[in-house]
Write an enzyme that holds these catalytic residues in place. Structure first.
Site, short mmCIF file in Angstrom:
data_model
loop_
_atom_site.label_atom_id
_atom_site.label_comp_id
_atom_site.label_asym_id
_atom_site.label_seq_id
_atom_site.Cartn_x
_atom_site.Cartn_y
_atom_site.Cartn_z
N ASP A 173 0.96 -1.07 -0.08
CA ASP A 173 -0.14 0.22 -0.12
C ASP A 173 0.85 1.14 0.14
O ASP A 173 0.67 2.34 0.57
CB ASP A 173 -1.14 -0.13 1.30
CG ASP A 173 -2.36 0.84 0.93
OD1 ASP A 173 -2.47 1.37 -0.09
OD2 ASP A 173 -2.91 1.21 2.03
N ARG A 177 -0.35 8.96 0.18
CA ARG A 177 -1.10 9.07 1.27
C ARG A 177 -0.55 8.30 2.65
O ARG A 177 -0.83 8.54 3.68
CB ARG A 177 -2.53 8.53 1.19
CG ARG A 177 -2.69 7.06 0.77
CD ARG A 177 -4.13 6.53 0.34
NE ARG A 177 -3.99 5.27 -0.02
CZ ARG A 177 -3.65 5.13 -1.33
NH1 ARG A 177 -3.57 5.75 -2.24
NH2 ARG A 177 -3.63 3.63 -1.62
N ASN A 178 0.17 7.42 2.30
CA ASN A 178 1.00 6.57 3.46
C ASN A 178 2.46 6.73 3.76
O ASN A 178 2.90 6.10 4.44
CB ASN A 178 0.50 5.15 3.26
CG ASN A 178 -0.85 4.48 3.17
OD1 ASN A 178 -1.54 5.24 3.82
ND2 ASN A 178 -1.04 3.67 2.25
N ASP A 191 1.33 2.87 7.63
CA ASP A 191 0.03 1.92 7.29
C ASP A 191 0.48 0.78 6.42
O ASP A 191 0.61 0.63 5.47
CB ASP A 191 -0.72 2.90 6.06
CG ASP A 191 -1.71 3.81 6.68
OD1 ASP A 191 -2.75 3.29 7.02
OD2 ASP A 191 -1.24 4.83 7.24
#
Ligand code: ACK
Length: 312
Positions: A173, A177-178, A191
């Site tokens: 992932d 955003r992570n 994350d």
């Protein structure tokens, strides 16, 4: 990997070192909404009495036992990491309330940072600052703003990914955003909800299901559920693209199935205005259909840290 032993780490409700909200854990403002529930800023008062700024991730009420298991799985996994380019887990509570206590990474996510980057919001900003700084004889400082923007992840985030490769873990992932920013030059990977170890195998085989971030996934992943460090490298390429597009949504409004067709036709995300040719070339290498043709994280680290244009 054995669980590291340190003060108040594996925290169960009955432990004498348990997190006790209101006592040794002070809940501050909400930082944002995470996958499992609200993420708060807070303070952890260690047994020795020092106050440590933390991020507190809570599991929202009314969750299924499987969500609870996932939450704890991620917490336990993160407890086993030890790298300055990966967000540190200070401890977690098996509840109630179920919570994870992590080091606070003050600048928040890279995506949020990119979306608010001054010259994205105001296109002439760069020029204005440039003019001001030249006038003040501070050209170098202005240069650093851009330099750091481009640079922050080049050296550090492949380094964190290299660590994951060494401990034989696929992140699954990796996306802007992570990635959390500790400073303009220091990025940390977070994350780990989808992360899995692949042990002695070449890759981790996932059974379909769950929510997959298809736009960040390599063809062998969305087609066959095969995840490896090389598929994380594909996602790294998409993350680079996000950086050089100031946090645009990759593939715009296209749906997952359309993206799959697009990739299978041999098409790729376009070069953005801010993206230097050689960086775009690296992205294209990350998006090679053939796994063996993609760069490794070690190579990516070398490419970016030896770059004369940026090395400083
Ligand atoms: O973009 P943000 O400010 O960074 O909003 C999200 C939100 O919580 C939901 O995930 C922020 N966040 C998550 N973990 C941390 C952390 N360890 N330190 C600081 N902010 C965090 C994230």
């Amino acid at each position: 990997t054995p669980m590291p032993e340190s003060e108040g780490i594996i925290i169960k409700k009955s432990d004498s070192t348990a997190f006790t909200p209101g006592e040794n854990l002070i809940l501050g403002e909400v930082l944002g909404e995470g996958e499992f529930g609200a993420v708060h800023e807070g303070l952890y008062i260690t047994p020795s009495g020092t106050q440590q700024p933390v991020a507190i991730k809570m599991l929202r009420d009314k969750t299924s036992p499987s969500t609870r298991e996932e939450f704890l799985r991620e917490a336990r996994l993160m407890m086993s990491f030890d790298h300055h380019c990966i967000v540190k887990m200070i401890g977690f509570s098996e509840g109630p309330p179920l919570l994870m206590v992590q080091e606070l990474v003050p600048l928040g996510s890279m995506l949020a940072y990119l979306l608010e980057f001054p010259d994205r919001v105001s296109p002439n900003y760069e020029l204005k600052i440039w003019a001001t700084h030249i006038a003040c004889g501070e050209f170098q400082q202005w240069f650093n703003l851009n330099f750091e923007h481009s640079m922050m992840n080049f050296t550090l985030h492949p380094l964190g990914m290299k660590y994951l490769e060494d401990i034989r873990l696929v992140h699954r992932d990796l996306a802007a955003r992570n990635i959390l920013l500790a400073s303009r030059t220091q990025a940390k990977i977070s994350d780990f909800g989808l992360s899995r170890t692949f042990g002695n195998n070449d890759y981790y085989k996932a059974t379909a299901g769950g929510k997959w971030p298809i736009k960040w996934y390599a063809p062998e992943s969305f087609n066959y559920g095969a995840f490896s460090t090389a598929s994380d490298v594909w996602s790294y390429g998409v993350t680079l693209w996000e950086m050089f597009s100031y946090g645009e949504q990759p593939y715009g409004d296209m749906k997952g199935t359309e993206v799959i067709e697009f990739i299978e036709r041999g098409e790729r995300l376009p070069q953005t205005e801010k993206c230097p040719d050689y960086v775009y070339h690296v992205m294209l290498r990350c998006w090679n259909l053939r796994i063996s043709e993609r760069p490794t994280f070690k190579e990516l680290m070398d490419i970016f840290s030896n770059d004369p244009e940026y090395a400083n």
